[in-house]
Write a protein that holds these residues in place. Sequence first.
Motif: not given
Length: 90
Positions: A41-54
Amino acid sequence: MLIVEFEIKPDYADQFATLVQAQADNSLKLEPDCHFFMVERREDANNKFVLSEVYTHAKAFQEHLASAHFLDFDNNIADWVIEKNVRSIE
């Protein structure tokens, strides 16, 4: 590696956080070709998320997209998503 970026409607960000973590856990538990799935969950924007998948290979990712747990997740969050971007990095 796949990177999936989500921007979620602010009123649904906490609910999304819970569901997306369950999605990550299910993917790792139920899909033998899913080797890594991290949610940030992005610290600078509480409503933005980054998923990393392999995944082992591209077909495994297609199987992920067709899985019951993914389809359920995708259906549940559909109205919450402002923007979603998927990219592959080597």
